[in-house]
Design a protein around this motif. Structure first.
Motif, PDB file in Angstrom:
ATOM      1  N   TYR A 188       0.857  -9.380 -12.133  1.00 43.19           N
ATOM      2  CA  TYR A 188       1.155  -9.616 -10.726  1.00 43.19           C
ATOM      3  C   TYR A 188       0.567 -10.955 -10.291  1.00 43.19           C
ATOM      4  N   ASP A 189       1.424 -11.813  -9.758  1.00 42.00           N
ATOM      5  CA  ASP A 189       0.980 -13.069  -9.158  1.00 42.00           C
ATOM      6  C   ASP A 189       0.725 -12.799  -7.682  1.00 42.00           C
ATOM      7  N   ALA A 190      -0.579 -12.609  -7.319  1.00 43.49           N
ATOM      8  CA  ALA A 190      -0.936 -12.192  -5.970  1.00 43.49           C
ATOM      9  C   ALA A 190      -1.288 -13.403  -5.114  1.00 43.49           C
ATOM     10  N   PRO A 191      -1.228 -13.267  -3.773  1.00 43.42           N
ATOM     11  CA  PRO A 191      -1.617 -14.350  -2.878  1.00 43.42           C
ATOM     12  C   PRO A 191      -3.131 -14.540  -2.881  1.00 43.42           C
ATOM     13  N   PRO A 192      -3.660 -15.596  -2.236  1.00 40.94           N
ATOM     14  CA  PRO A 192      -5.117 -15.806  -2.169  1.00 40.94           C
ATOM     15  C   PRO A 192      -5.807 -14.612  -1.524  1.00 40.94           C
TER      16      PRO A 192
ATOM     17  N   LEU B  95      -5.027  -5.044  -2.433  1.00 42.18           N
ATOM     18  CA  LEU B  95      -4.174  -3.875  -2.640  1.00 42.18           C
ATOM     19  C   LEU B  95      -3.559  -3.894  -4.036  1.00 42.18           C
ATOM     20  N   THR B  96      -3.099  -5.074  -4.443  1.00 40.43           N
ATOM     21  CA  THR B  96      -2.512  -5.183  -5.787  1.00 40.43           C
ATOM     22  C   THR B  96      -3.566  -4.968  -6.866  1.00 40.43           C
ATOM     23  N   ALA B  97      -4.765  -5.527  -6.655  1.00 44.44           N
ATOM     24  CA  ALA B  97      -5.839  -5.358  -7.634  1.00 44.44           C
ATOM     25  C   ALA B  97      -6.284  -3.907  -7.715  1.00 44.44           C
ATOM     26  N   ALA B  98      -6.279  -3.208  -6.570  1.00 39.33           N
ATOM     27  CA  ALA B  98      -6.620  -1.790  -6.598  1.00 39.33           C
ATOM     28  C   ALA B  98      -5.571  -0.988  -7.341  1.00 39.33           C
ATOM     29  N   LEU B  99      -4.327  -1.455  -7.330  1.00 46.48           N
ATOM     30  CA  LEU B  99      -3.246  -0.780  -8.035  1.00 46.48           C
ATOM     31  C   LEU B  99      -3.382  -0.964  -9.539  1.00 46.48           C
ATOM     32  N   THR B 100      -3.653  -2.192  -9.963  1.00 44.61           N
ATOM     33  CA  THR B 100      -3.767  -2.484 -11.412  1.00 44.61           C
ATOM     34  C   THR B 100      -5.154  -2.187 -11.956  1.00 44.61           C
ATOM     35  N   ARG B 101      -6.171  -2.191 -11.066  1.00 47.27           N
ATOM     36  CA  ARG B 101      -7.564  -1.976 -11.445  1.00 47.27           C
ATOM     37  C   ARG B 101      -8.097  -3.067 -12.377  1.00 47.27           C
TER      38      ARG B 101
ATOM     39  N   ALA C 202       0.805  -1.219   0.000  1.00 49.81           N
ATOM     40  CA  ALA C 202       0.000   0.000   0.000  1.00 49.81           C
ATOM     41  C   ALA C 202       0.840   1.272   0.000  1.00 49.81           C
ATOM     42  N   SER C 203       2.155   1.129  -0.022  1.00 42.45           N
ATOM     43  CA  SER C 203       3.027   2.299   0.059  1.00 42.45           C
ATOM     44  C   SER C 203       3.064   3.050  -1.253  1.00 42.45           C
TER      45      SER C 203
END
Length: 716
Positions: A637-641, A650-656, A617-618
């Protein structure tokens, strides 16, 4: 650590994916519940065999009866109505129907049989007799009598008694029918005789009243007389018309020229013509003498005197003829009136006679019908008396009853039936249990739980699922080719290079492009609801596919809790994403090229931080994301469950942009429901889902692969 059992293949969608019978899903469910099916089948089979071995033998036997009509009453029934006229109909029914079978089962027939059997078997009841008795019809006239019971001797005695009682019943029933018929005829004969006598009296009274012998012939005679009188009246009317015209002409001449000028109208009268001729002769004689003599001469005077003496006579004759014509007209008028009155009287007689003739014909027709019915009843009574003297039974035994035989099912037969019934019942139970299971096992189940578009279907591959995870020192080109086979161009024999898993990811990448036609996707997050659903496998192969399609792809491991991307690809994790964020290291120095494709680059996770959500989130993470988007065509991005952790959100909010991988057969419905509730975030756009580990699709996909491979080999 993610498993490699979810190896991608082609996303060839079948009819089963869209509903319908879904035979592949049914077969898969049966395979999963083989033990349950086997257990149910074994229990049912054992029960069937046990029943066959322990059941008491049931004995049965039968005999056949050839039946004849059971009653003759209907044969003599003629539906004679009160008016004596009705259409005769044969109501004789000789075929055995359900009503007659019910009569043969009725207590009235079976109670005498039961009384005879109770002498030998006191405990036997009416229910025992009826429950074991079976009556069937063959060819409408053949009655099959069957009896079953545990007592073999009871079966023999019961059938013997039933055969005797049924034969006696046929005789008694026929005799009673004949006697009822005779009584019926005897009751009807007096009524029919009275009916005939009444009609005869009516006919006789009608003849006497109107003095009739034959109304038809009398009517014809009256009609002939009327025609003759009409002809006479017509002739008289013609004469009357002629006389009237003559009289009218005579009157006109008299009024116009006097009596001396009526000669033209009276020229047919002889006396008048004679006097007229005399006058003409005197005129001729006078004309001759006038030439020679004077008017005062005696000869001329004598001629004039003769003419004067004949003129009154001529006038008298004219009056006489006029009176004669007038009398003729009067006579003709009277005769015409008399004929008209006679014709009118005859017409009245004809009209009256027509009504009498109709009544006469009705009575005569009713008399003929009543007489015919009376004669038929008399004849039928004679037939019934003859048939009543017969004593031969109308029914006869066609096939004697054979010794009773046991009808218990054999253990072998019950064994086969038990297996069949057990398989059917076990399959039903297995399908019911599988349906009630909370796991998402099919693509249809996935569609029911998640309303997002289905981007791809990755079938399960057992061979690659057993492949061990390679390490940095163990990775070889052959191992990579086995795990991630390279795709060839169309010029390098695409039939040989086409593999089912690569076709699946080609379809997945194509679907992603179709989902985002309005704008190019530069960043994408791939995650799942729970571990072991194959998200890392999907991330690697999707990145490889996009790289081989010419796009420069950066694959980033954002699972900062249990990173596995470096182990999958045989890379080092000494430096990674954490170094870029924490120490502001050079991105190009940290990124590692992939051995799979020259366009694919990998950024491993690096050191595991104590608080991964804070790192993701930084603002440094946002800066890194922006830099990566500028240097690469796509950042994946390979994100965790997602369940239980905030990292993926957080990653999905970054990539949308988010793609959810669902491991079919590994995830529960409750987990997907929780995932749906947690995805209600405005900044996250879920592009769709990827079904991983779908067994029913792999069959179709590998069939395509084998087809193309065989075609290419044949060409070579």
């Amino acid at each position: 650590m993610e498993t490699l059992q979810h190896i991608p293949t082609s996303t060839q969608f079948t009819d089963d994916d869209e509903g319908g019978l879904q035979l592949g899903q049914v077969i898969a469910a049966l395979k999963r519940r083989l033990l349950l099916i086997a257990g149910v089948t074994a229990v049912v089979t054992i029960g069937a065999v046990f029943k066959a071995l322990t059941d008491t033998p049931i004995y049965e036997a039968q005999f056949e009866i050839l039946t004849q009509p059971t009653t003759l009453e209907n044969r003599i029934i003629s539906t004679a109505s009160d008016d004596g006229l009705s259409q005769q109909e044969d109501l004789l029914g000789s075929a055995l129907d359900e009503v007659k079978l019910q009569i043969l089962r009725s207590p009235r027939l079976l109670e005498p049989t039961l009384e005879q059997l109770q002498v030998l078997y006191p405990s036997m009841t009416y229910l025992d007799l009826v429950s074991g008795l079976s009556l069937n019809v063959k060819s409408d006239r053949i009655l099959i009598v069957k009896f079953t019971n545990e007592n073999k001797k009871l079966v023999e005695d019961t059938l013997a008694q039933l055969a005797e009682d049924y034969i006696n019943y046929s005789v008694d029933n026929r005799q009673s029918g004949i006697y009822r018929g005779i009584i019926f005829v005897d009751d009807q004969l007096p009524l029919l005789r009275d009916r005939v006598d009444l009609l005869q009296d009516s006919l006789q009274n009608l003849r006497q009243k109107y003095n009739l012998v034959d109304p038809v012939s009398q009517g014809e005679e009256l009609t002939t007389q009327v025609n003759s009188l009409r002809q006479q009246q017509l002739e008289i009317n013609l004469q009357l018309q002629e006389s009237t015209q003559t009289y009218a002409a005579l009157q006109r001449e008299v009024l116009t020229n006097g009596i001396g000028a009526v000669a033209p109208s009276l020229q047919d009268d002889a006396r008048y013509q004679q006097i007229l001729n005399q006058l003409l002769a005197l005129d001729i004689q006078l004309a001759e003498q006038s030439v020679l003599l004077r008017e005062t001469s005696p000869e001329i005077q004598h001629i004039l005197e003769q003419k004067q003496s004949l003129a009154p006579i001529l006038a008298q004759e004219g009056e006489r003829v006029q009176r004669q014509i007038s009398n003729l007209i009067e006579n003709l008028s009277i005769r015409s009136q008399i004929l008209g009155q006679a014709i009118e009287d005859l017409n009245l007689q004809i009209k009256e006679l027509s009504g009498v003739t109709r009544e006469y014909s009705d009575i005569q027709r009713e008399l003929e019908i009543a007489t015919t019915i009376l004669n038929e009843f008399r004849s039928q009574r004679e037939v019934l008396q003859i048939e009543g003297a017969q004593q031969q039974a109308p029914w006869e035994i066609l096939t004697e009853a054979r010794p009773p035989r046991a009808s218990v099912a054999s253990a072998q037969q019950n064994f086969v039936l038990g297996i069949i019934l057990g398989l059917i019942l076990g399959s039903g139970v297995a399908l019911a249990v599988d349906k009630l299971s909370s796991l998402v096992r099919t693509v249809a189940d996935l569609k029911d739980e998640l309303p997002f578009p289905l981007l791809g279907v990755i079938p399960f591959n057992q061979a690659l699922a057993a492949e061990e995870m390679p390490t940095m020192g163990q990775v070889s080109q052959s191992k990579l080719d086995a795990l991630f086979p390279k795709q060839k161009s169309a010029a390098d024999h695409p039939e040989l290079g086409m593999r089912a898993f690569s076709e699946a990811f080609r379809s997945l990448s194509t679907n992603l492009q179709l989902m985002t036609l309005d704008k190019t996707v530069h960043a994408l997050t791939i995650s799942s609801s729970s571990p072991n659903e194959g998200k890392t496998t999907v991330s690697i192969n999707l990145a490889q596919t996009l790289a081989l399609m010419g796009r420069k792809v950066l694959l980033v491991d954002t699972d900062l809790r249990r990173p596995s991307l470096h182990r999958r690809l045989g890379l080092t994790n000494e430096y990674g994403l954490m170094d870029v964020i924490v120490s502001d290291a050079d991105l190009q120095a940290i990124i590692q090229p992939s051995l799979i494709s020259p366009n694919l680059f990998v950024l491993t996770s690096g050191a595991i931080p104590p608080d991964p959500p804070t790192v993701l989130a930084s603002s440094v993470m946002s800066a890194f994301h922006q830099q990566a988007r500028e240097e690469f065509d796509l950042v994946l991005y390979d994100a965790p469950p997602m369940l239980g952790f905030a990292d993926a959100y957080l990653t999905a909010a970054l990539t949308r942009n988010l793609v959810v991988v669902v491991g079919v057969g590994n995830v529960k419905r409750s987990q997907l429901q929780q995932l749906m509730e947690s995805l209600q975030v405005p900044d996250i756009k879920v592009l769709g889902t990827v079904a991983n580990g779908v067994t029913e699709s792999s069959v179709v996909s590998y069939n395509y692969y084998n087809y193309y491979s065989s075609e290419a080999k044949a060409g070579n």
